[in-house]
Enzyme design. Structure first.
Site, mmCIF file in Angstrom:
data_model
loop_
_atom_site.group_PDB
_atom_site.id
_atom_site.type_symbol
_atom_site.label_atom_id
_atom_site.label_comp_id
_atom_site.label_asym_id
_atom_site.label_seq_id
_atom_site.Cartn_x
_atom_site.Cartn_y
_atom_site.Cartn_z
ATOM 1 N N HIS A 1 9.535 20.077 -15.597
ATOM 2 C CA HIS A 1 10.856 19.503 -15.865
ATOM 3 C C HIS A 1 10.761 18.087 -16.441
ATOM 4 O O HIS A 1 11.723 17.341 -16.389
ATOM 5 C CB HIS A 1 11.693 19.494 -14.582
ATOM 6 C CG HIS A 1 11.918 20.863 -14.037
ATOM 7 N ND1 HIS A 1 12.751 21.784 -14.643
ATOM 8 C CD2 HIS A 1 11.377 21.503 -12.972
ATOM 9 C CE1 HIS A 1 12.733 22.917 -13.966
ATOM 10 N NE2 HIS A 1 11.892 22.765 -12.943
ATOM 11 N N LYS B 1 -0.180 -7.103 3.914
ATOM 12 C CA LYS B 1 -0.020 -6.157 5.011
ATOM 13 C C LYS B 1 1.206 -6.602 5.796
ATOM 14 O O LYS B 1 1.366 -7.785 6.040
ATOM 15 C CB LYS B 1 -1.267 -6.239 5.895
ATOM 16 C CG LYS B 1 -1.428 -5.104 6.861
ATOM 17 C CD LYS B 1 -2.165 -3.966 6.228
ATOM 18 C CE LYS B 1 -2.402 -2.830 7.185
ATOM 19 N NZ LYS B 1 -2.658 -1.576 6.437
ATOM 20 N N GLU C 1 1.203 10.113 -1.765
ATOM 21 C CA GLU C 1 0.331 9.158 -1.084
ATOM 22 C C GLU C 1 -0.932 8.884 -1.921
ATOM 23 O O GLU C 1 -1.377 7.737 -2.024
ATOM 24 C CB GLU C 1 -0.016 9.697 0.318
ATOM 25 C CG GLU C 1 -0.998 8.882 1.128
ATOM 26 C CD GLU C 1 -0.569 7.447 1.412
ATOM 27 O OE1 GLU C 1 0.574 7.078 1.133
ATOM 28 O OE2 GLU C 1 -1.427 6.681 1.896
ATOM 29 N N CYS D 1 3.287 -13.744 5.718
ATOM 30 C CA CYS D 1 2.451 -14.922 5.822
ATOM 31 C C CYS D 1 1.774 -14.903 7.191
ATOM 32 O O CYS D 1 2.236 -14.244 8.114
ATOM 33 C CB CYS D 1 3.282 -16.183 5.710
ATOM 34 S SG CYS D 1 4.314 -16.206 4.232
ATOM 35 N N TRP E 1 2.194 -15.678 1.480
ATOM 36 C CA TRP E 1 2.540 -14.631 0.510
ATOM 37 C C TRP E 1 3.867 -15.082 -0.079
ATOM 38 O O TRP E 1 4.888 -15.105 0.609
ATOM 39 C CB TRP E 1 2.679 -13.283 1.215
ATOM 40 C CG TRP E 1 2.945 -12.142 0.306
ATOM 41 C CD1 TRP E 1 2.012 -11.396 -0.369
ATOM 42 C CD2 TRP E 1 4.219 -11.593 -0.053
ATOM 43 N NE1 TRP E 1 2.631 -10.428 -1.115
ATOM 44 C CE2 TRP E 1 3.986 -10.515 -0.941
ATOM 45 C CE3 TRP E 1 5.531 -11.895 0.281
ATOM 46 C CZ2 TRP E 1 5.004 -9.759 -1.494
ATOM 47 C CZ3 TRP E 1 6.555 -11.136 -0.271
ATOM 48 C CH2 TRP E 1 6.287 -10.073 -1.140
ATOM 49 N N GLU F 1 -1.920 1.003 -5.897
ATOM 50 C CA GLU F 1 -1.882 -0.289 -5.199
ATOM 51 C C GLU F 1 -3.218 -1.011 -5.208
ATOM 52 O O GLU F 1 -3.252 -2.237 -5.174
ATOM 53 C CB GLU F 1 -1.333 -0.156 -3.778
ATOM 54 C CG GLU F 1 -2.203 0.593 -2.806
ATOM 55 C CD GLU F 1 -1.557 0.719 -1.432
ATOM 56 O OE1 GLU F 1 -0.874 -0.203 -0.993
ATOM 57 O OE2 GLU F 1 -1.753 1.769 -0.799
ATOM 58 N N ARG G 1 -2.672 -10.749 5.642
ATOM 59 C CA ARG G 1 -1.205 -10.748 5.658
ATOM 60 C C ARG G 1 -0.612 -11.467 4.449
ATOM 61 O O ARG G 1 0.577 -11.355 4.175
ATOM 62 C CB ARG G 1 -0.725 -11.479 6.910
ATOM 63 C CG ARG G 1 -0.899 -10.659 8.139
ATOM 64 C CD ARG G 1 -0.450 -11.438 9.336
ATOM 65 N NE ARG G 1 0.050 -10.517 10.318
ATOM 66 C CZ ARG G 1 1.320 -10.243 10.503
ATOM 67 N NH1 ARG G 1 2.247 -10.820 9.798
ATOM 68 N NH2 ARG G 1 1.681 -9.378 11.419
ATOM 69 N N LYS H 1 -1.955 5.200 -3.244
ATOM 70 C CA LYS H 1 -3.250 4.573 -2.934
ATOM 71 C C LYS H 1 -3.894 4.077 -4.218
ATOM 72 O O LYS H 1 -4.407 2.967 -4.270
ATOM 73 C CB LYS H 1 -4.220 5.557 -2.256
ATOM 74 C CG LYS H 1 -4.024 5.872 -0.791
ATOM 75 C CD LYS H 1 -4.272 4.748 0.161
ATOM 76 C CE LYS H 1 -3.060 3.887 0.349
ATOM 77 N NZ LYS H 1 -2.086 4.253 1.339
ATOM 78 N N ASN I 1 7.279 -18.180 8.187
ATOM 79 C CA ASN I 1 7.172 -16.825 7.663
ATOM 80 C C ASN I 1 8.579 -16.249 7.679
ATOM 81 O O ASN I 1 9.243 -16.282 8.709
ATOM 82 C CB ASN I 1 6.232 -16.007 8.570
ATOM 83 C CG ASN I 1 6.080 -14.577 8.103
ATOM 84 O OD1 ASN I 1 6.465 -14.223 6.988
ATOM 85 N ND2 ASN I 1 5.510 -13.742 8.963
ATOM 86 N N GLY I 2 9.062 -15.756 6.538
ATOM 87 C CA GLY I 2 10.416 -15.215 6.494
ATOM 88 C C GLY I 2 11.163 -15.775 5.296
ATOM 89 O O GLY I 2 10.544 -16.344 4.376
#
Ligand code: F6R
Length: 610
Positions: free
Chosen positions: A506, A605, A483, A2, A74, A490, A27, A487, A100-101
């Site tokens: 496999h 983020k 990666e 947040c 968030w 997301e 954020r 990308k 925040n938390g």
């Protein structure tokens, strides 16, 4: 996660709060709110959705206030809606609190408060804080004391800011596990979870540490521990500029940050290359170099994209520096009772420097006596400050939620650390010079790859409707496959998986049909011939093939449907080049699908909760 911003001073706080929240929106962006105190009155405005919605509502109300706090959320506990948005308040709306938390023991506290007759409006864990503060104020404590008493009862993580109508001369902030800074001005002061919210107003910053609380007024500030011990804090001068956190003419921060890579990569190695010695100079490691090179083992711990950078570093450290290396998800490391010795070096990698799991891994490694090094982007971040030594990547602020330039800069710094160790072990000066020269050429080679932007955009057009993607690579390019897949998923919400190319047979080979795009990272390196065999296997089953290949490779064109040719470099640095076309591919696919690439759904983020 947040975003938190607050103001007290001679000016009207509202534009400062709204602009600060816009800076922090990367954020967390599912709801937003502000609480202000003006002329003995308290006003609360909050809504689901973007800060722009809040801005329109505030604009219509024509308010002015010298004191206020704002929050962009968030969601952790409770769906994103107006009631769950912050600030939270008490019954008579005299107290406003943003958080925040996560308050882990909120149910216990809530049950106690319910017994005292408190009523709860929201589904959040946060709301217990405001009622508990209220209950301590009702028992005769002032705001600061009530916050301290409340935090003594709390288990969990927090960055909080609180204002109170009966004490309109202060904002009280406190932190444990979630970042908080105090910004200093003249006849005004600020608080925020991130310096970017304050850059337009001040560059003088105080970082709060865990267990600290600050009482911030128009004319000053006082920092103490939650247990009430006064503390002297250092004032830091921030070098970040406003231009660095603007879009600079690009449609998205992500595209700007991809395009910045020739510069960001250059900045990561600026002043750190020793051409004549074929070596690296890393001031942040000078006190611990001996301990580092004599380590028996390197353990790298990180999350997400930073973890992928760690995987590349594992190959670098083992191949070039001949040091045993392991890479661990920080979230697993912290709960796994890992075997760590005082002869080990633990490198934690974090763009934000605030990721909760990575921070916990750092603390555990320190506790067990290992040398702990931090590789961070955000200067002054918690991980940077708590590491015994470290190296900043100097990529500049990364605002797009999907990490791009931070990844390539992390790889540069990890390559420099490898070089530093290797030159003090088995690597000759000539071999070192080859690496240094290859590093020096990277910015120009990256520019060359970025010139392929429009052809990659065309490719995105062709593949944007696929439902699944497979990314395959070997050796140094295996983490690049992971990666590339991350990308894509997301920001485009297309399911994608990365695998070592040889693992395909496999299991994942069962997925291959004419609908599945398969991206091979197939540069001419030690496993090239093997990768070509894997490409043949996919081709034989009708898969749609895209290859990231070396520019001198004409063979591969006959095997695959599309090739993206990139310049050559030494093997250990190839991921820095091969990852860039994959960033562009993901970006263009997401844009073509009409998605918000800078703020993808459900993400934020800097993940400051577990
Ligand atoms: C992906 C991404 C995340 C972060 C991860 C760790 O694009 O950005 O996977 O890499 O949350 O974040 P930091 O590096 O800030 O610790």
């Amino acid at each position: 996660m947040c975003g938190i911003v607050g103001y007290i001073g001679d000016k009207n706080c509202l534009p400062i709060l709204i602009n600060g929240l816009k800076r922090l929106e990367y954020r967390g962006y599912d709801s937003a709110g502000i609480g202000i105190i003006t002329n003995g009155d308290s006003v609360l405005i909050k809504n689901k959705g973007k800060v722009s919605v809040l801005e329109d509502r505030v604009g219509e109300m024509n308010l002015e206030a010298p004191l206020g706090i704002g929050h962009t959320r968030w969601a952790t506990h409770g769906i994103p809606n107006e009631t769950n948005a912050h600030p939270h308040t008490n019954e008579d709306k005299s107290l406003f609190l943003i958080h925040n938390g996560i308050i882990e023991n909120y149910r216990t506290i809530k049950n106690e408060l319910l017994k005292l007759g408190y009523e709860f409006a929201s589904d959040t864990d946060t709301e217990v804080l405001v009622h508990l503060i209220d209950s301590f104020i009702n028992r005769g404590n002032d705001l600061c004391k009530a916050v301290q008493l409340t935090l003594n009862e709390v288990i969990g993580t927090y960055g909080i800011a609180v204002i109170y109508k009966s004490e309109p001369d202060k904002v009280v902030v406190a932190r444990k596990g979630s970042p908080l800074v105090v910004g200093l001005g003249e006849n005004e002061n600020f608080i925020a979870s991130d310096v970017s919210a304050l850059l337009a107003h001040t560059k003088q910053i105080i970082y709060l540490d865990d267990g600290e609380l600050a009482v911030v007024s128009r004319d000053g500030y006082k920092v103490k521990t939650i247990a009430d011990q006064e503390i002297e804090k250092e004032i830091h001068e921030i070098s970040m500029t406003l231009e660095e956190i603007d879009k600079g003419g690009y449609t998205h921060f992500m595209l700007k940050e991809i395009m910045e890579q020739p510069d960001s990569v250059f900045n990561s190695m600026r002043g750190r290359l020793l051409f004549d010695e074929g070596d690296a100079k890393l001031g942040g490691l000078s006190d611990v170099t001996n301990r580092l090179i004599n380590s028996e083992r390197i353990i790298i711990s990180a999350c997400g994209t930073s973890w992928h950078a760690g995987l590349v570093a594992e190959y670098m450290l083992e191949n070039i520096a001949r040091l045993p290396a392991e890479v661990e998800y920080a979230s697993e490391f912290r709960y796994r009772n890992p075997v760590i010795n005082s002869n080990d070096t633990v490198i934690v990698i974090s763009q934000s420097g605030e990721t909760a799991d990575t921070l916990a891994a750092l603390r555990e490694a320190k506790y067990r006596g290992a040398l702990v090094l931090g590789v961070c982007n955000v200067v002054g971040s918690t991980i940077a400050r708590e590491s015994e030594a470290g190296v900043y990547i100097h990529a500049g602020p990364e605002i797009g939620v999907a990490s791009t330039k931070a990844f390539t800069s992390q790889l540069i710094v990890l390559a420099l650390i490898t070089l530093l160790v290797a030159r003090r072990k088995a690597l000759s000066a000539d071999e070192g010079k080859l690496i240094v020269n290859a590093l020096r050429r990277l910015p120009e080679q990256i520019s060359h790859i970025l010139n392929l932007n429009s052809s990659i955009e065309l490719l995105a057009n062709e593949f944007k409707d696929a439902n699944n993607f497979l990314y395959l690579g070997r050796g140094y390019n295996f983490p690049v496959a992971l990666e590339g897949a991350l990308k894509l998923k997301e920001i485009s919400y297309i399911h994608a998986e990365g695998y070592p190319a040889a693992e395909m047979k496999h299991g994942p080979i069962a997925l291959i049909d004419e609908n599945l795009p398969v991206v091979f990272i197939a540069t001419k390196d030690s496993t090239y011939e093997k990768v070509i065999s894997n490409i043949e296997e996919v081709k034989a089953r009708g898969g749609r093939l895209i290859a990231i290949a070396s520019e001198n490779d004409d063979e591969i064109d006959r095997l695959v449907n599309h090739t993206i040719k990139i310049p050559d470099t030494v093997e250990m640095l190839r991921p820095i080049l091969t990852s860039i076309p994959l960033q562009l591919l993901a970006y263009h696919i997401a844009v073509k699908k009409g998605l918000n690439v800078d703020q993808p759904r459900n993400l934020a983020k800097s993940v400051t909760v577990e």
